[in-house]
Design a protein around this motif. Structure first.
Motif, PDB file in Angstrom:
ATOM      1  N   GLY A 288      47.143  -8.417 -44.585  1.00  0.00           N
ATOM      2  CA  GLY A 288      47.757  -7.288 -45.279  1.00  0.00           C
ATOM      3  C   GLY A 288      46.962  -6.008 -45.145  1.00  0.00           C
ATOM      4  N   ASN A 289      45.706  -6.110 -44.675  1.00  0.00           N
ATOM      5  CA  ASN A 289      44.864  -4.918 -44.483  1.00  0.00           C
ATOM      6  C   ASN A 289      45.045  -4.292 -43.104  1.00  0.00           C
ATOM      7  OD1 ASN A 289      43.581  -5.170 -47.048  1.00  0.00           O
ATOM      8  ND2 ASN A 289      42.320  -6.814 -46.218  1.00  0.00           N
ATOM      9  N   LEU A 290      45.855  -4.932 -42.249  1.00  0.00           N
ATOM     10  CA  LEU A 290      46.092  -4.401 -40.909  1.00  0.00           C
ATOM     11  C   LEU A 290      47.228  -3.385 -40.917  1.00  0.00           C
ATOM     12  CD1 LEU A 290      45.907  -7.761 -38.924  1.00  0.00           C
ATOM     13  CD2 LEU A 290      44.204  -5.930 -38.862  1.00  0.00           C
ATOM     14  N   ARG A 291      47.203  -2.468 -39.946  1.00  0.00           N
ATOM     15  CA  ARG A 291      48.339  -1.582 -39.738  1.00  0.00           C
ATOM     16  C   ARG A 291      49.393  -2.320 -38.923  1.00  0.00           C
ATOM     17  NH1 ARG A 291      44.116   2.167 -38.191  1.00  0.00           N
ATOM     18  NH2 ARG A 291      43.567   3.531 -39.937  1.00  0.00           N
ATOM     19  N   GLU A 292      50.593  -1.776 -38.891  1.00  0.00           N
ATOM     20  CA  GLU A 292      51.699  -2.461 -38.231  1.00  0.00           C
ATOM     21  C   GLU A 292      51.511  -2.613 -36.729  1.00  0.00           C
ATOM     22  OE1 GLU A 292      55.580  -1.205 -39.264  1.00  0.00           O
ATOM     23  OE2 GLU A 292      55.221  -1.278 -41.427  1.00  0.00           O
ATOM     24  N   ASN A 293      50.694  -1.771 -36.127  1.00  0.00           N
ATOM     25  CA  ASN A 293      50.481  -1.866 -34.683  1.00  0.00           C
ATOM     26  C   ASN A 293      49.176  -2.566 -34.311  1.00  0.00           C
ATOM     27  OD1 ASN A 293      48.828   0.144 -35.659  1.00  0.00           O
ATOM     28  ND2 ASN A 293      49.048   1.462 -33.860  1.00  0.00           N
ATOM     29  N   GLU A 294      48.510  -3.173 -35.305  1.00  0.00           N
ATOM     30  CA  GLU A 294      47.226  -3.821 -35.065  1.00  0.00           C
ATOM     31  C   GLU A 294      47.362  -5.342 -35.081  1.00  0.00           C
ATOM     32  OE1 GLU A 294      44.063  -0.647 -37.030  1.00  0.00           O
ATOM     33  OE2 GLU A 294      44.967  -2.174 -38.311  1.00  0.00           O
ATOM     34  N   GLU A 295      46.497  -6.001 -34.323  1.00  0.00           N
ATOM     35  CA  GLU A 295      46.395  -7.457 -34.397  1.00  0.00           C
ATOM     36  C   GLU A 295      44.981  -7.876 -34.012  1.00  0.00           C
ATOM     37  OE1 GLU A 295      47.871  -9.144 -30.092  1.00  0.00           O
ATOM     38  OE2 GLU A 295      49.399  -8.837 -31.630  1.00  0.00           O
ATOM     39  N   ILE A 296      44.586  -9.021 -34.477  1.00  0.00           N
ATOM     40  CA  ILE A 296      43.272  -9.563 -34.147  1.00  0.00           C
ATOM     41  C   ILE A 296      43.351 -11.081 -34.169  1.00  0.00           C
ATOM     42  CG2 ILE A 296      42.395  -9.546 -36.542  1.00  0.00           C
ATOM     43  CD1 ILE A 296      39.695  -8.560 -35.192  1.00  0.00           C
ATOM     44  N   ILE A 297      42.599 -11.722 -33.291  1.00  0.00           N
ATOM     45  CA  ILE A 297      42.600 -13.185 -33.199  1.00  0.00           C
ATOM     46  C   ILE A 297      41.249 -13.701 -33.669  1.00  0.00           C
ATOM     47  CG2 ILE A 297      42.832 -15.187 -31.684  1.00  0.00           C
ATOM     48  CD1 ILE A 297      44.645 -13.444 -29.907  1.00  0.00           C
ATOM     49  N   ILE A 298      41.291 -14.517 -34.703  1.00  0.00           N
ATOM     50  CA  ILE A 298      40.083 -15.070 -35.326  1.00  0.00           C
ATOM     51  C   ILE A 298      40.031 -16.569 -35.071  1.00  0.00           C
ATOM     52  CG2 ILE A 298      38.895 -15.469 -37.520  1.00  0.00           C
ATOM     53  CD1 ILE A 298      40.118 -12.886 -38.567  1.00  0.00           C
ATOM     54  N   HIS A 299      38.908 -17.026 -34.538  1.00  0.00           N
ATOM     55  CA  HIS A 299      38.706 -18.464 -34.316  1.00  0.00           C
ATOM     56  C   HIS A 299      37.815 -19.015 -35.428  1.00  0.00           C
ATOM     57  CE1 HIS A 299      38.433 -22.224 -32.078  1.00  0.00           C
ATOM     58  NE2 HIS A 299      37.141 -22.239 -32.380  1.00  0.00           N
ATOM     59  N   VAL A 300      38.267 -20.077 -36.075  1.00  0.00           N
ATOM     60  CA  VAL A 300      37.562 -20.653 -37.227  1.00  0.00           C
ATOM     61  C   VAL A 300      37.040 -22.047 -36.884  1.00  0.00           C
ATOM     62  CG1 VAL A 300      37.750 -21.336 -39.647  1.00  0.00           C
ATOM     63  CG2 VAL A 300      39.032 -19.351 -38.809  1.00  0.00           C
ATOM     64  N   GLN A 301      35.807 -22.331 -37.325  1.00  0.00           N
ATOM     65  CA  GLN A 301      35.189 -23.641 -37.114  1.00  0.00           C
ATOM     66  C   GLN A 301      34.917 -24.283 -38.478  1.00  0.00           C
ATOM     67  OE1 GLN A 301      31.681 -23.053 -34.469  1.00  0.00           O
ATOM     68  NE2 GLN A 301      32.527 -20.985 -34.239  1.00  0.00           N
ATOM     69  N   ASP A 302      35.467 -25.459 -38.676  1.00  0.00           N
ATOM     70  CA  ASP A 302      35.305 -26.194 -39.933  1.00  0.00           C
ATOM     71  C   ASP A 302      34.941 -27.636 -39.604  1.00  0.00           C
ATOM     72  OD1 ASP A 302      35.551 -27.535 -42.371  1.00  0.00           O
ATOM     73  OD2 ASP A 302      37.204 -26.280 -43.050  1.00  0.00           O
ATOM     74  N   ASN A 303      33.741 -28.051 -39.994  1.00  0.00           N
ATOM     75  CA  ASN A 303      33.248 -29.392 -39.639  1.00  0.00           C
ATOM     76  C   ASN A 303      33.902 -30.516 -40.423  1.00  0.00           C
ATOM     77  OD1 ASN A 303      31.462 -28.347 -37.751  1.00  0.00           O
ATOM     78  ND2 ASN A 303      29.783 -28.156 -39.226  1.00  0.00           N
ATOM     79  N   TYR A 304      34.579 -30.198 -41.542  1.00  0.00           N
ATOM     80  CA  TYR A 304      35.088 -31.260 -42.413  1.00  0.00           C
ATOM     81  C   TYR A 304      36.605 -31.308 -42.521  1.00  0.00           C
ATOM     82  CZ  TYR A 304      30.275 -32.100 -43.698  1.00  0.00           C
ATOM     83  OH  TYR A 304      28.941 -32.418 -43.644  1.00  0.00           O
ATOM     84  N   PHE A 305      37.280 -30.220 -42.216  1.00  0.00           N
ATOM     85  CA  PHE A 305      38.743 -30.212 -42.279  1.00  0.00           C
ATOM     86  C   PHE A 305      39.293 -29.728 -40.942  1.00  0.00           C
ATOM     87  CE2 PHE A 305      37.432 -29.792 -46.732  1.00  0.00           C
ATOM     88  CZ  PHE A 305      38.159 -30.836 -47.302  1.00  0.00           C
ATOM     89  N   PRO A 306      39.606 -30.660 -40.040  1.00  0.00           N
ATOM     90  CA  PRO A 306      40.067 -30.297 -38.690  1.00  0.00           C
ATOM     91  C   PRO A 306      41.275 -29.366 -38.702  1.00  0.00           C
ATOM     92  CG  PRO A 306      39.648 -32.663 -38.842  1.00  0.00           C
ATOM     93  CD  PRO A 306      39.550 -32.121 -40.233  1.00  0.00           C
TER      94      PRO A 306
END
Length: 380
Positions: A288-306
Motif C-alpha cells: 500500500g506504500n507503493l505508487r501505482e506505477n511502482e513494483e518490487i520483487i522481494i525474496h523471503v527466506q524462512d527456515n521453519y515455514f516453507p
C-alpha cells in the motif's frame, strides 16, 4: 498437580515473588494456552501464551504474547525449548495470526527461530532533586484496589486509545485489560495516580511500584502540564526513597522537560521481539506504500515455514508470487525488523544482513521500509 509444578518451575527459573506468581496463575494462566513438556508426569519445560488484541495502523487482530518460556536446568540443551516454541508458532499460524511476540532475556535466544525486534522503551533514572521545579497544574487522584469503579476502566481505555494513536504497532487495551493491569500493580503493593483535566477527562497516569527506588512502570500523558502535575506528586516521596526510575515509550524525551540533565540518566532498551507467521499478509500491507506505477520483487527466506519462502512481486496494494528475478533477498528476521519499522532500510542496510540485487530499487525500498514508533509495555 500440574499447576503446582508450573509454579515451582517458574519460581526456580525466574525468581519472582510468590505473591506475583500466585497472582499470575489466578488471573492470567489458562491450561489450554500453556505448552508443557512432561516426562513420567514430571514437568521439564513450559511456555505460556497470553492473548492480546493488537493494532497495526487501522487493522486489529488477536495475537499471542509468549511468556515464561523455560526448561529445567538439568535438561537444557536437549531441544525442549525448540519443541515447545515451534508447537506454539505452528498453532498460531493455523489460527491465521500475523505474528507472535515476546520479551527476550537476550536476543540471540530467539533470533535463530526468526524473531526480530519491533519495539523499544526508554528507561530513565532521576534524582528526586530534579523534580522540585515542577508544580501541580491539574487534579491528581490516587487510586486504590478498593476505591475505584468500573467507570474508571472505561475512562482509562478511552484515554489510552487517544494517547496511543501515534504508535504504528501496539497492544489495543480494553476495559478488561486495564482491570488486569491494576490488579497486577496492586498485587505488587504498587500505586496508581491519575490526572484529570478541567473537564474531568483523564489526561495522564502513572503506575508505580516501590522497593529501594520508586519504579514508574508506565507513564502516559497528554501535555507538559500533565507531566508536571504527576511529577510533582512523585516529588512527595523524596524523603523515603533513593531514586526514581521511569519506563516511557521510546519517543518520550523526558530530558527535554528538565532545566538540567545533570541528574537524569537515560537508557534506550530494545524490548519486544516478534516472529512473522504470514508473509503475504505483511507484504500486502507494505504494498500500500507503493505508487501505482511502482513494483518490487522481494525474496523471503524462512527456515521453519516453507510456505513463506519464495519471491513475491509487490505492486500498489497487490502481492503475488513470482519466478522473476528478485530485487532484494532477506531472511524472515530482517523482514520483521523492517516491516514494523523498528529500523529503516538505510540503517539496516549498513549491517549487510540482506542482499540488494538491484540498486535501482533502493529508493523504493527506502520509502516502503521507514522508521516507525511502536509501543509494547509488557511489564504487566
Amino acid at each position: 498437580m500440574l499447576k503446582d509444578q508450573l509454579k515451582n518451575l517458574w519460581k526456580d527459573l525466574f525468581n519472582d515473588e510468590w505473591s506475583y506468581i500466585d497472582w499470575y496463575f489466578e488471573n492470567i494462566y489458562q491450561e489450554n494456552t500453556t505448552k508443557t513438556y512432561l516426562e513420567d508426569n514430571y514437568l521439564k519445560g513450559m511456555l505460556f501464551e497470553n492473548k492480546y488484541h493488537l493494532s497495526i495502523g487501522d487493522e486489529r487482530f488477536l495475537g499471542r504474547y509468549l511468556v515464561g518460556v523455560g526448561v529445567a536446568p538439568e535438561r537444557r540443551g536437549e531441544g525442549i525449548m525448540k519443541n515447545l516454541l515451534l508447537k506454539s508458532l505452528k498453532k498460531a499460524k493455523e489460527f491465521g495470526e500475523e505474528f507472535v511476540y515476546l520479551t527476550p532475556i537476550d536476543k540471540e535466544i530467539y533470533e535463530p527461530f526468526g524473531f526480530g525486534y519491533i519495539s523499544k522503551l526508554s528507561k530513565y533514572e532521576v534524582d528526586f532533586s530534579a523534580l522540585q521545579e515542577f508544580k501541580r497544574k491539574f487534579k491528581v487522584e490516587k487510586i486504590e484496589s478498593t476505591n475505584y469503579k468500573e467507570e474508571l476502566l472505561i475512562k482509562l481505555k478511552e484515554f489510552y486509545r487517544e494517547n496511543s494513536k501515534e504508535y504504528f504497532v501496539k497492544v489495543a487495551r480494553e476495559k478488561e485489560d486495564y482491570k488486569k493491569i491494576l490488579s497486577e500493580i496492586f498485587c505488587e503493593d504498587g500505586l496508581v495516580y491519575i490526572s484529570y483535566d478541567l473537564f474531568e477527562k483523564i489526561n495522564g497516569y502513572i503506575f508505580l511500584t516501590k522497593s529501594k527506588n520508586i519504579c514508574v512502570k508506565e507513564f502516559l500523558f497528554n501535555d507538559k502540564d500533565t507531566l508536571e502535575s504527576l511529577l510533582s506528586v512523585l516529588y512527595g516521596y523524596k524523603n523515603y526513597y533513593e531514586k526514581l526510575e521511569f519506563i516511557f515509550p521510546e519517543n518520550t524525551y523526558l530530558e527535554d522537560y528538565f532545566k538540567s540533565e545533570k541528574n537524569v540518566k537515560k537508557i534506550i532498551k530494545n524490548k519486544v521481539q516478534a516472529r512473522i507467521l504470514d508473509v503475504e499478509k505483511v507484504l500486502k500491507r507494505i504494498s500500500g506504500n507503493l505508487r501505482e506505477n511502482e513494483e518490487i520483487i522481494i525474496h523471503v527466506q524462512d527456515n521453519y515455514f516453507p510456505e513463506n519462502n519464495g519471491s513475491f512481486k509487490l505492486s500498489f496494494k497487490n502481492v503475488e508470487r513470482t519466478l522473476e528475478e528478485f530485487h532484494i533477498s532477506l531472511k524472515i528476521k530482517e523482514l520483521t525488523i523492517l516491516s514494523y519499522g523498528f529500523r529503516d532500510f538505510n540503517s539496516l542496510k549498513k549491517l549487510e544482513s540482506f542482499y540488494v540485487k538491484n540498486k535501482d530499487k533502493e529508493e523504493i525500498l527506502s520509502k516502503i521500509f521507514q522508521k516507525k514508533v511502536n509501543y509494547f509495555n509488557q511489564d504487566f
